[in-house]
Design a protein around this motif. Structure first.
Motif, PDB file in Angstrom:
ATOM      1  N   LEU A   1       3.679  -1.638 -12.152  1.00 56.06           N
ATOM      2  CA  LEU A   1       4.764  -2.301 -12.023  1.00 56.06           C
ATOM      3  C   LEU A   1       5.859  -1.491 -11.099  1.00 56.06           C
ATOM      4  O   LEU A   1       6.501  -2.399 -10.318  1.00 56.06           O
ATOM      5  N   LEU A   2       5.830  -0.353 -11.108  1.00 57.42           N
ATOM      6  CA  LEU A   2       6.878   0.186 -10.115  1.00 57.42           C
ATOM      7  C   LEU A   2       6.339   0.084  -8.562  1.00 57.42           C
ATOM      8  O   LEU A   2       6.993  -0.184  -8.056  1.00 57.42           O
ATOM      9  N   ASP A   3       4.988  -0.059  -8.389  1.00 61.01           N
ATOM     10  CA  ASP A   3       4.479  -0.658  -7.088  1.00 61.01           C
ATOM     11  C   ASP A   3       5.077  -1.730  -6.612  1.00 61.01           C
ATOM     12  O   ASP A   3       5.139  -1.741  -5.311  1.00 61.01           O
ATOM     13  N   THR A   4       5.447  -2.560  -7.448  1.00 60.93           N
ATOM     14  CA  THR A   4       5.719  -4.035  -6.937  1.00 60.93           C
ATOM     15  C   THR A   4       7.124  -3.945  -5.985  1.00 60.93           C
ATOM     16  O   THR A   4       7.343  -4.933  -5.296  1.00 60.93           O
ATOM     17  N   LEU A   5       7.780  -2.719  -6.425  1.00 61.77           N
ATOM     18  CA  LEU A   5       9.285  -2.632  -5.639  1.00 61.77           C
ATOM     19  C   LEU A   5       9.348  -2.399  -4.273  1.00 61.77           C
ATOM     20  O   LEU A   5      10.119  -2.373  -3.526  1.00 61.77           O
ATOM     21  N   LYS A   6       7.836  -1.793  -3.817  1.00 59.06           N
ATOM     22  CA  LYS A   6       7.808  -1.630  -2.584  1.00 59.06           C
ATOM     23  C   LYS A   6       8.182  -2.629  -1.461  1.00 59.06           C
ATOM     24  O   LYS A   6       8.745  -2.192  -0.526  1.00 59.06           O
ATOM     25  N   GLU A   7       7.757  -3.820  -1.876  1.00 59.00           N
ATOM     26  CA  GLU A   7       7.989  -4.731  -0.872  1.00 59.00           C
ATOM     27  C   GLU A   7       9.546  -5.281  -0.754  1.00 59.00           C
ATOM     28  O   GLU A   7      10.065  -6.027  -0.092  1.00 59.00           O
TER      29      GLU A   7
ATOM     30  N   LYS B   1      11.793   2.372  -3.683  1.00 60.89           N
ATOM     31  CA  LYS B   1      10.818   3.099  -4.443  1.00 60.89           C
ATOM     32  C   LYS B   1      11.004   3.361  -5.862  1.00 60.89           C
ATOM     33  O   LYS B   1      11.985   3.981  -6.078  1.00 60.89           O
ATOM     34  N   GLY B   2      10.175   3.020  -6.692  1.00 60.86           N
ATOM     35  CA  GLY B   2      10.484   3.349  -8.371  1.00 60.86           C
ATOM     36  C   GLY B   2       9.804   4.756  -8.508  1.00 60.86           C
ATOM     37  O   GLY B   2       8.719   4.729  -8.207  1.00 60.86           O
ATOM     38  N   LEU B   3      10.707   5.568  -9.056  1.00 62.49           N
ATOM     39  CA  LEU B   3      10.157   6.750  -9.190  1.00 62.49           C
ATOM     40  C   LEU B   3       9.839   7.069 -10.695  1.00 62.49           C
ATOM     41  O   LEU B   3       9.335   8.411 -10.835  1.00 62.49           O
ATOM     42  N   GLY B   4      10.153   6.229 -11.521  1.00 64.60           N
ATOM     43  CA  GLY B   4       9.515   6.628 -12.872  1.00 64.60           C
ATOM     44  C   GLY B   4      10.453   5.682 -13.934  1.00 64.60           C
ATOM     45  O   GLY B   4      11.014   4.702 -13.635  1.00 64.60           O
ATOM     46  N   TYR B   5      10.468   6.217 -15.216  1.00 65.99           N
ATOM     47  CA  TYR B   5      10.938   5.515 -16.327  1.00 65.99           C
ATOM     48  C   TYR B   5      11.763   6.468 -17.033  1.00 65.99           C
ATOM     49  O   TYR B   5      11.248   7.545 -17.529  1.00 65.99           O
ATOM     50  N   TRP B   6      12.957   6.415 -17.022  1.00 67.23           N
ATOM     51  CA  TRP B   6      14.094   7.056 -17.934  1.00 67.23           C
ATOM     52  C   TRP B   6      14.196   6.042 -19.318  1.00 67.23           C
ATOM     53  O   TRP B   6      14.098   4.841 -18.993  1.00 67.23           O
TER      54      TRP B   6
END
Ligand code: TF8
Length: 336
Positions: free
Chosen positions: A136-142, A146-151
């Motif tokens: 799910l985080l990877d989808t943000l690259k486009e 850059k999604g770095l994790g979940y807080w």
């Protein structure tokens, strides 16, 4: 006249020598300090802010002060939506929105808006920290993010100023502020309420002036933002788990040396553990505090199920937006 000229020349020569001397240093590799500008939306008493403070401490220490982190809390640089845009453009380096407003940028994130997707916090971490959460985080690259994790924001609870709500039937005609997210809006209309999307920054005043009757947020934010002062009733619905995503401008990250990239990743990882731990503690403590000032309504299993049943039809809508694959990856992992 000639004397004057000689004097000027002499001064110029001296200056030249001086500049020459100092330019020796200037030719040495420049000790550039990289500033990381962080904007976020909550008060300094929240675990979110503590997480950023920890990140700052670690980054500055691990980089020997060659990277500095400047934190702007309390929506000083804008609310979630503005901050996501600012990070995308690189005007702000990092932020940490809830996933719900992020879905307006990347519909894959609607998957986390399925009500009652997670049953407890252990399951949340297990799934979000797995390959499923990673994808799910990877989808943000486009989107240059850059999604770095979940807080942790936390499990959301319903508050209102009108009546001690125990069932969806009692929501009829209640004006509830939702996040700017169409799945949330749909879920609250299915429950019979009257959803009004609104930025978080406008919410306290809206509740105080009764522009809206109700809102929903985790215990920590209800207390830290003082919503409990203007909302008598708190129903412990725990209907959706809200995660925060620490984000960085992707270009900024890619331009860092691999050593600095590693510092960012390691620091986020350590800060994540700390942020979650504080969030868990605050969730319990702040609930306890509000039990003495507010009416907290605990729901039985059956009562919770009634909320779940009414909201269940949003699943199909989530599938059309987030995609069947993303949805089944999550529902299989959580056993929804
Ligand atoms: C909401 C969210 C927000 C957070 C934070 C203020 O209700 O829970 O509170 O994302 O940025 O809007």
């Amino acid at each position: 006249m000639k004397k004057k000229l000689a004097l000027i020349l002499a001064v110029a020569l001296c200056l030249g020598l001086f500049v020459g001397c100092s330019s020796k240093d200037a030719n040495a590799p420049k000790e550039e300090v990289l500033e990381i500008k962080v904007g976020h939306g909550t008060a300094e008493t929240t675990a979110l802010h503590q997480g950023w403070l920890k990140f700052k401490e670690l980054v500055e220490q691990k980089s020997d002060g060659k990277m500095t982190v400047k934190i702007f809390p309390n929506q000083q640089l804008g609310g979630d939506r503005e901050l996501i845009e600012a990070v995308q453009l690189g005007n702000v380096t990092m932020t940490s929105p809830s996933t719900a407003p992020l879905a307006a940028f990347d519909p894959a994130f609607f998957v986390l808006d399925i009500p009652f997707l997670f049953s407890d916090r252990d399951m949340v971490y297990e799934v979000l920290d797995s390959q499923v959460g990673e994808s799910l985080l990877d989808t943000l690259k486009e989107y240059n993010i850059k999604g770095l994790g979940y807080w942790e924001n936390g499990f959301r609870n319903f508050t209102n100023s009108k009546l001690p709500v125990r069932s969806p039937q009692e929501l009829s005609g209640i004006k509830v502020r939702t996040m700017e997210n169409e799945i949330h809006m749909k879920a609250w209309s299915l429950l019979g309420a009257n959803p009004t999307p609104m930025a978080f920054g406008e919410l306290y005043t809206a509740l105080q002036q009764k522009t809206v009757d109700a809102q929903e947020n985790p215990f920590e934010l209800i207390y830290a933002t003082k919503f409990h002062e203007v909302q008598k009733y708190i129903t412990k619905t725990q209907h959706i788990y809200s995660a925060y995503i620490p984000l960085m401008n992707n270009e900024f990250f890619n331009n860092l040396s691999s050593e600095y990239q590693q510092i960012i990743m390691d620091s986020i990882k350590e800060a994540t553990a700390e942020q979650r731990q504080i969030a868990g503690k605050n969730d319990v403590e702040f609930e306890e505090k509000m039990r003495s000032t507010n009416e907290v309504i605990d729901l039985s299993g059956d009562e919770k199920q009634a909320f779940r049943n009414e909201m269940a039809p949003v699943l199909d809508l989530v599938k059309t937006k987030a995609g069947e694959d993303m949805v089944s990856a999550f529902t299989e992992a959580t056993g929804y």
